[in-house]
Design a protein around this motif. Sequence first.
Motif, PDB file in Angstrom:
ATOM      1  N   ALA A  59     -10.071  -7.007  -6.595  1.00 29.20           N
ATOM      2  CA  ALA A  59      -8.752  -7.288  -6.027  1.00 29.20           C
ATOM      3  C   ALA A  59      -8.006  -8.308  -6.876  1.00 29.20           C
ATOM      4  O   ALA A  59      -6.794  -8.184  -7.106  1.00 29.20           O
ATOM      5  CB  ALA A  59      -8.895  -7.795  -4.594  1.00 29.20           C
ATOM      6  N   TRP A  78       0.815  -1.217   0.000  1.00 29.05           N
ATOM      7  CA  TRP A  78       0.000   0.000   0.000  1.00 29.05           C
ATOM      8  C   TRP A  78       0.849   1.268   0.000  1.00 29.05           C
ATOM      9  O   TRP A  78       0.304   2.368  -0.050  1.00 29.05           O
ATOM     10  CB  TRP A  78      -0.896   0.039   1.241  1.00 29.05           C
ATOM     11  N   THR A  96     -11.912  -6.499   4.426  1.00 32.68           N
ATOM     12  CA  THR A  96     -11.323  -5.519   5.336  1.00 32.68           C
ATOM     13  C   THR A  96     -11.450  -5.877   6.808  1.00 32.68           C
ATOM     14  O   THR A  96     -10.691  -5.372   7.638  1.00 32.68           O
ATOM     15  CB  THR A  96     -11.957  -4.131   5.114  1.00 32.68           C
ATOM     16  N   GLU A 147     -13.220  -0.606   0.980  1.00 30.98           N
ATOM     17  CA  GLU A 147     -13.264  -2.031   0.667  1.00 30.98           C
ATOM     18  C   GLU A 147     -13.648  -2.221  -0.793  1.00 30.98           C
ATOM     19  O   GLU A 147     -14.510  -1.512  -1.321  1.00 30.98           O
ATOM     20  CB  GLU A 147     -14.269  -2.757   1.559  1.00 30.98           C
ATOM     21  N   ALA A 207      -7.159  -5.602   8.032  1.00 32.06           N
ATOM     22  CA  ALA A 207      -6.542  -4.653   7.091  1.00 32.06           C
ATOM     23  C   ALA A 207      -6.891  -3.219   7.481  1.00 32.06           C
ATOM     24  O   ALA A 207      -6.051  -2.315   7.402  1.00 32.06           O
ATOM     25  CB  ALA A 207      -7.013  -4.957   5.671  1.00 32.06           C
ATOM     26  N   THR A 213      -6.338 -14.485   2.844  1.00 33.79           N
ATOM     27  CA  THR A 213      -6.523 -13.181   3.481  1.00 33.79           C
ATOM     28  C   THR A 213      -7.993 -12.858   3.717  1.00 33.79           C
ATOM     29  O   THR A 213      -8.317 -11.746   4.120  1.00 33.79           O
ATOM     30  CB  THR A 213      -5.884 -12.055   2.645  1.00 33.79           C
ATOM     31  N   ARG A 245      -7.293   0.522  -1.200  1.00 33.04           N
ATOM     32  CA  ARG A 245      -8.466  -0.294  -1.540  1.00 33.04           C
ATOM     33  C   ARG A 245      -8.125  -1.772  -1.318  1.00 33.04           C
ATOM     34  O   ARG A 245      -7.191  -2.304  -1.922  1.00 33.04           O
ATOM     35  CB  ARG A 245      -8.873  -0.044  -2.992  1.00 33.04           C
ATOM     36  N   VAL A 246      -8.884  -2.420  -0.431  1.00 32.25           N
ATOM     37  CA  VAL A 246      -8.561  -3.763   0.049  1.00 32.25           C
ATOM     38  C   VAL A 246      -9.832  -4.602   0.137  1.00 32.25           C
ATOM     39  O   VAL A 246     -10.875  -4.099   0.547  1.00 32.25           O
ATOM     40  CB  VAL A 246      -7.904  -3.691   1.451  1.00 32.25           C
TER      41      VAL A 246
END
Length: 277
Positions: free
Chosen positions: A219, A139, A154, A213, A194, A239, A150-151
Motif C-alpha cells: 500500500a 477505488w 481491511t 487485503e 474498508a 487507517t 486492494r486495501v
Amino acid sequence: MILVTGATGNIGSALLKELHACGAGPLRGLTRDASRAVFPEGVEAVEGDFAQPASLKPALQGVRSLFLVSRLGSDADILEAARQAGVKHVVLVSSITVQTHPHLGPAGENRAVEQLLKASGMAWTILRPTQFASNALMWAASIRRHETVRVPYTETALPTIHPADIAAVARVALTEPGHQERTYALTGPEPVTARQQVEAIAAALGREVSFAEISRRQAHAQMAAVFGAEAAEAVLDVTGGDVNDELLLVRDTVSQITGTPARPFQLWASENANAFR
C-alpha cells in the motif's frame, strides 16, 4: 456576506446548498473557474487561487464570514488577506488527527493553521473531522474497470463521516450564535471497515466487487507514488497502522449541533454510485 472556499468540492458544494436552503446570505462561492461552477441560484461565483493569495482580494471584499479548508495554499497569507479584508469569523476545516495523532507531520501542519487562526484576531470555529466517506473515491477507477480493490488493514473500523455532515455543522457555525471559539471533533454514526465500505458500494451498484487485503508495504508503494512517502506513512497510520481509542471513538457532535443524526456510509455509497459505474 459568507464566502465558501473550495465551493465545488465535497464539503463546499454541500455547504452552499445548506446555506442557500436555510436562507443565509448573501452567498459567494470561490472557485478557480467561475464559468464552470454550478451553484444554487443567487450564489455569486468568484474566481481565486489559493496558491496566489493576492487573487483572493476581490472574493473577500465585503465578506463577514469565511469557510476555509486548511492546507490548500499558504494559510498564513490567506488568513492575513481575510483579516485585512475585514472578515470577522472563520470556520476552519482541520483534522481529528490534531488530537489523535499529534506526532504526525500532517497533524502538526493542521495544528499550526489552527494556531494561526486563533492568533489572527478573527473569531474562529474549528472543525476536526475524521476519515471522509468520499475517500472511497480512490477505488472508483478500479471498480469501474471491474478490477479487485486492494486495501491494507481491511478490518480496521473507523467512524467515517459523510462530507455533507461536515457541511451541516459548518452551516450552523456560520449562521447561528454560540459556536465561536469552539473546536468540534466530528465523526460518522458508526465504525465501518474498508471491507464494509466496498460491500456498501457493491450493494449500491447491484453487483459484486472483488476485494483483497494487501500489506502495508504494498500500500505504501502505491500511495507514495501519488502523495509522497511521508504522507503515505501518515495515511497508513491513521487507517490502521497506528489507531487508538480516541480515533475509533464515535462522537455525537453532528447530531448535537445540527439536530439530525449523522449520515451512514451506506447513504454516501448510494448517493455516489454513479462514480463507480
